[in-house]
Scaffold this motif. Structure first.
Motif, PDB file in Angstrom:
ATOM      1  N   VAL A  90       0.713  -1.291   0.286  1.00  0.00           N
ATOM      2  CA  VAL A  90      -0.096  -0.029   0.074  1.00  0.00           C
ATOM      3  C   VAL A  90       1.048   1.219  -0.208  1.00  0.00           C
ATOM      4  O   VAL A  90       1.778   1.221   0.787  1.00  0.00           O
ATOM      5  CB  VAL A  90      -0.932   0.029   1.027  1.00  0.00           C
ATOM      6  N   GLY A 109      -2.964   4.237  -2.202  1.00  0.00           N
ATOM      7  CA  GLY A 109      -4.136   4.725  -1.382  1.00  0.00           C
ATOM      8  C   GLY A 109      -3.440   4.842   0.033  1.00  0.00           C
ATOM      9  O   GLY A 109      -2.350   4.200   0.291  1.00  0.00           O
ATOM     10  N   VAL A 148      -1.191  -1.212  -4.263  1.00  0.00           N
ATOM     11  CA  VAL A 148      -2.304  -0.476  -4.061  1.00  0.00           C
ATOM     12  C   VAL A 148      -2.097   1.093  -3.599  1.00  0.00           C
ATOM     13  O   VAL A 148      -1.530   1.361  -2.750  1.00  0.00           O
ATOM     14  CB  VAL A 148      -3.280  -1.120  -2.812  1.00  0.00           C
ATOM     15  N   VAL A 157      -8.275  -3.901   4.643  1.00  0.00           N
ATOM     16  CA  VAL A 157      -7.459  -5.124   3.868  1.00  0.00           C
ATOM     17  C   VAL A 157      -6.914  -6.033   4.927  1.00  0.00           C
ATOM     18  O   VAL A 157      -6.360  -5.671   5.401  1.00  0.00           O
ATOM     19  CB  VAL A 157      -6.391  -4.449   2.995  1.00  0.00           C
ATOM     20  N   ARG A 210     -10.764   2.377   0.458  1.00  0.00           N
ATOM     21  CA  ARG A 210     -10.989   1.005   0.066  1.00  0.00           C
ATOM     22  C   ARG A 210     -11.481   0.151   1.238  1.00  0.00           C
ATOM     23  O   ARG A 210     -11.881  -1.011   0.916  1.00  0.00           O
ATOM     24  CB  ARG A 210      -9.757   0.474  -0.334  1.00  0.00           C
TER      25      ARG A 210
END
Length: 387
Positions: A42, A165, A163, A188, A185
Motif C-alpha cells: 500500500v 491509497g 494498492v 485490507v 478502500r
C-alpha cells in the motif's frame, strides 16, 4: 508426549510504504526459499516518490564499521546489492556499478593556476581541490545505484500487488494484527503488516507510542553536463566553507551511468508534510548546490551548458539513538516496522528486507541480528502499550 506443530507462516502480508525498504521486503518475501509469499503493498502516492527516488544511491561496504550493529547490517546489505545486481541485471536496469570514491576540500577562493592532482578525475577542475584529494573507497568497497530505478525494479520483481491509497491505521484484534484500513478502500485483511513509511511511520499511533522518528530535510540537484561521456564513475565527498567563518558544508557528488550528475547536501530538521508530492527545495539551498557544482567542474555550470534535470528535496527518517528500527512492534503480534535508516536507507534496504522476510516467515532473522534494532529498546523510555 506429542509436540505441537510449528505455526504456519502468514499468507496475507500487507506492506505499508512503497519506498526502498518496502520494495526490498516485498522482494525477499516473494523469493523466500521455503515459504514464498507475494505481499500486497500500500502506497499513498507512487513507489519511490520520496527519499527512495531522490537519494544519492551511494553504497559502501565498511563505512558503518565504527558501529558494530550497523556494520553487520551494511556488510550483509552490500553483498546483497551485488547479488541483486547479478539477478536483476542491475547494471542496465538501475545503474548499479562500482565507483572510486574521493574526499576533496573545495577552496573558499579557487586558484585558477592550481595544478591537477593525479587522483583527481579529468572532469573535475584542478582549482576545485585545495589540497591533494584522499581516496575513501575503491571499486571493491564502494558502488552506486540509481535509487528510484532500483526501488521500482525490485518491487516489480517481487510481483507484489500495489494498492495506491493511504494506510490510515492498523487493525488489531486480541493483540494480533488483523488488517490495514486504507482510505477509500476499507479494511485490507492481513496476517502480518509491515510499516515501512520512512518518517511517515510515526503517523501511526502504535509507532508513536513506542518511539519517535523524525525527518531531516535534504536537498539535491541533478544536472546533465555538456559532455556526459567524459564523466567518470568517481563519487566525491566534499568539504566546503563558503566564506571565512561560515559553517562547513559537506556536499556529495555522484555521477550516474545515465550521464547525469547528482549533487546533494544542505540539510535541516523540519516537520514532515503529509503529502510527499508537495515537498520542494528551498531556493537558497538549491542555489548553494548550484554554486558548489560550478566550483567542482565547468561541466556542471548552468551558464556553460549544463542542463538542470531536477531541483528537489526529501526527508531522511531519523531516530533518537541514530539506529534504524527493524522488528516486531511490542504488544502487537504480526505488526512489524522498518524505518529510521537516515542516509543509509538505499544501502541497508536489502538486508533489512531480507531479515524482515525471515522474521515474518521463519520466526527468526538469520542474515543479520535484529536485536540491536528492535523497537522494544525504546520501551524503557516510554510507557508500554496497554493491549
Amino acid at each position: 508426549m506429542a509436540t505441537s506443530p510449528a505455526a504456519a507462516p502468514p499468507r496475507r502480508v500487507v506492506i505499508c510504504g512503497g519506498g526502498v525498504v518496502g520494495a526490498c521486503t516485498a522482494y525477499f518475501l516473494s523469493t523466500h526459499a521455503a515459504s514464498p509469499t507475494v505481499p500486497t503493498l500500500v502506497e499513498k502516492s507512487s513507489p519511490a516518490c520520496a527519499a527512495s527516488g531522490k537519494a544519492g544511491g551511494f553504497l559502501a561496504l565498511d563505512w558503518c564499521d565504527k558501529t558494530p550493529a550497523l556494520s553487520a547490517l551494511a556488510r550483509a546489505s552490500f553483498a546483497l546489492h551485488r547479488r541483486l545486481a547479478a539477478t536483476l541485471d542491475g547494471g542496465s536496469a538501475y545503474g548499479f556499478r562500482p565507483v572510486h570514491t574521493l574526499s576533496i576540500c573545495l577552496p573558499t577562493d579557487p586558484d585558477p593556476a592550481a595544478a591537477a592532482s593525479p587522483l583527481l578525475p579529468a572532469w573535475v577542475d584542478p582549482a576545485a581541490s585545495a589540497a591533494p584529494p584522499r581516496e575513501l573507497g575503491t571499486t571493491d568497497t564502494t558502488a552506486q545505484v540509481h535509487p528510484g530505478f532500483f526501488t521500482k525494479a525490485v518491487l516489480a520483481a517481487s510481483g507484489a500487488e500495489v494498492v495506491i491509497g493511504e494506510a490510515e491505521r492498523v487493525v488489531v484484534r486480541d493483540g494480533r494484527v488483523a488488517g490495514v484500513v486504507v482510505r477509500g478502500r476499507g479494511e485490507v485483511d492481513a496476517d502480518a503488516v509491515v510499516l515501512a513509511l520512512g518518517p511517515w511511520s510515526g503517523r501511526f499511533e502504535m509507532v508513536r507510542e513506542v518511539f519517535d522518528v523524525s525527518g531531516l530535510k535534504a536537498h539535491s540537484i541533478v544536472l546533465r553536463p555538456r559532455e556526459p561521456e567524459n564523466i567518470t564513475p568517481h563519487a566525491l565527498f566534499l568539504s566546503y566553507q563558503p566564506e571565512p567563518g561560515a559553517k562547513m558544508l559537506d556536499p556529495e557528488v555522484y555521477p550516474r551511468p545515465t550521464g547525469e550528475v547528482y549533487i546533494c547536501g544542505m540539510t535541516k530538521d523540519e516537520e514532515v508534510p503529509d503529502d510527499p508530492e508537495t515537498i520542494t527545495g528551498e531556493p537558497d539551498s538549491i542555489a548553494m548546490l548550484h554554486k558548489i557544482a560550478g566550483r567542482v567542474s565547468g561541466q556542471l555550470k548552468r551558464e556553460e551548458g549544463a542542463e538542470v534535470v531536477a531541483e528537489q528535496a526529501c526527508y531522511l527518517p531519523c531516530t533518537d539513538d541514530g539506529l534504524p528500527v527493524i522488528g516486531e512492534m511490542p504488544g502487537v503480534k504480526g505488526c512489524y516496522v522498518a524505518t529510521g535508516h537516515s542516509c543509509w536507507g538505499i544501502l541497508n534496504a536489502p538486508a533489512t528486507g531480507a531479515a524482515l522476510a525471515e522474521l515474518i516467515l521463519d520466526g527468526d532473522a538469520k542474515i543479520v541480528d535484529l536485536a540491536p534494532f528492535s523497537p522494544a529498546r525504546f520501551l524503557k523510555k516510554k510507557s508500554k502499550r496497554g493491549v
